[in-house]
Design an enzyme around this catalytic site. Sequence first.
Site, mmCIF file in Angstrom:
data_model
loop_
_atom_site.group_PDB
_atom_site.id
_atom_site.type_symbol
_atom_site.label_atom_id
_atom_site.label_comp_id
_atom_site.label_asym_id
_atom_site.label_seq_id
_atom_site.Cartn_x
_atom_site.Cartn_y
_atom_site.Cartn_z
ATOM 1 N N SER A 1 -92.780 2.970 19.943
ATOM 2 C CA SER A 1 -92.918 2.039 21.066
ATOM 3 C C SER A 1 -91.553 1.787 21.703
ATOM 4 C CB SER A 1 -93.494 0.712 20.583
ATOM 5 O OG SER A 1 -92.511 0.020 19.831
ATOM 6 N N LYS A 2 -91.583 1.157 22.857
ATOM 7 C CA LYS A 2 -90.343 0.835 23.559
ATOM 8 C C LYS A 2 -89.500 -0.111 22.711
ATOM 9 C CE LYS A 2 -88.908 -1.300 27.921
ATOM 10 N NZ LYS A 2 -87.631 -1.647 27.384
ATOM 11 N N ARG A 3 -90.178 -0.975 21.959
ATOM 12 C CA ARG A 3 -89.468 -1.923 21.082
ATOM 13 C C ARG A 3 -88.571 -1.196 20.079
ATOM 14 N NH1 ARG A 3 -92.983 -5.881 19.185
ATOM 15 N NH2 ARG A 3 -91.755 -5.971 17.270
ATOM 16 N N ASP B 1 -85.508 -0.159 21.864
ATOM 17 C CA ASP B 1 -84.624 -1.295 22.148
ATOM 18 C C ASP B 1 -83.877 -1.721 20.884
ATOM 19 O OD1 ASP B 1 -85.518 -1.217 24.703
ATOM 20 O OD2 ASP B 1 -86.941 -2.882 24.508
#
Length: 519
Positions: free
Chosen positions: A261-263, A266
Amino acid sequence: MDKKVRVRFAPSPTGPLHIGGVRTALYNYLFARQHGGDLIFRIEDTDSTRFVPGAEEYIIESFKWLGIQFDEGVSFGGDHGPYRQSERRDIYKKYVQVLLDNGKAYIAFDTPEELDAKRKEVENFQYDASTRLQMRNSLTLAPEEVTRLIEEGHQYVVRFRIEPGRDVEVDDLIRGKVVINSSILDDKVLYKSADELPTYHLANIVDDHLMEVTHVIRGEEWLPSAPLHVLLYEAFGWADTMPRFAHLPLLLKPIGNGKLSKRDGDKLGFPVFPLEWHDPKSGEVSSGYREKGYLPQAVVNFLALLGWNPGEAHDEMMTLEELVQYFDLSKCSKNGAKFDYVKAAWFNHQYLLQQPDEAWAPAYGKVLAEQGITASVSQMAEVVRMMKTKVIEYVDGQGNKKKRNISFASDLWPLTKFFFVAPEAFDLEDKFIKKNWKEGTADEMTRFSQRLAAVETWTVEGLKAEIDPWVEAEQLRPWNAWRVCLVGAGQGPDMYELAAFLGKEETLQRMKFAITQLG
Ligand code: GLU
């Protein structure tokens, strides 16, 4: 004769293209190229509520950067267009009518409120063979009533009439036979009168058929839709020309379990989008591989190996041409592929080393400019030549200090600052300085600098020719203390190389400063 291979990449323009989507497009590209086939770029924008301005342009730019070329489609032309689904309304209407006429679909008037009420009444309600006759649709209403409701402007949907109790087979090139019983499927909505647009399922099938698609290569998340798609092909009478399916493995988190995921990106500091994305609504900026300093060849090479590998046939470093040669769809893994972002950086390191030193200049120049430094291309190339194979320290996802190769132009800054900025102070607790600056060192450096001042040819060769014999005769080992003077720490390239880069004046200046500071 075998039909010409035609594959498509069919994103919905709902935001920036996820790196998994890039991998899907890449596999389609490789498959098309190795079969002398066509790659189509289709925009699936029938869900107007999820449309994001700029997404389509972003996707096109991403592939341009990556060097993945399409043969036809939105912005590429071709004779199977239009390739944007929102421009194909009339085509879909015609095919919805085909299904209504042959009894494979029906019109349903149930309002959201009526459907909600039904869901409360019937446990695990599903609109299907067991419930459709309790609902307000063209199977339960008189034909005149149906006509009247439509003429009065009541909203309706067209639903696919799925016959229960059938084992539907999906023959997947990667997964083999996947069988699902049709009883678990609901009568999917194929068309909505409200916006006069089909849903994804209908548009997708009709377009794959009309665009003569031979292979559907897409992410695993679409596997649950595949049985429905098989039934739709049958309902249209297109079973004979149905494309072959290949559902690609998921991309998994680098650490832990589940989908990437983008998380994750990040948190661990890697991009999940090919290019930087500026969200038009929130203004949020998400990082991209291009802006982070990746070379497109590195991204392509890395992504190609997430779900497939060449086995014995080749090592991991492959150009796009080599990937076309060795890629084998049938050898793709069924299991998810862990997204190893450290490996991505390794690939970038390898590709950065393959390019000429001057080619680093634009990206490195930007890094320097951020620090208020301007340097010529040849100066930058010199520094790159001296430093590109050094390693830097970084903190991994679990907070551990680790070392890795220089993988981005930005990695160079902490390692190369001293080429452009003289030491301003000396850390007396620094181990290297402590060890190499002792009683008498200042005197030694003073003598050394006097000798250096007399050097006639200030080049690596010139310095070597004059200083090596002098050092020998004087029985000195000035190198580490000299490094303290010029770098201020125990790092950097060969000392003659550094001195040649800095020039005589700057070298002597730095020595003088260190001598006064350290005494
Ligand atoms: N529009 C779908 C997507 O966004 C296409 C799925 C497919 O390839 O059938 O990925």
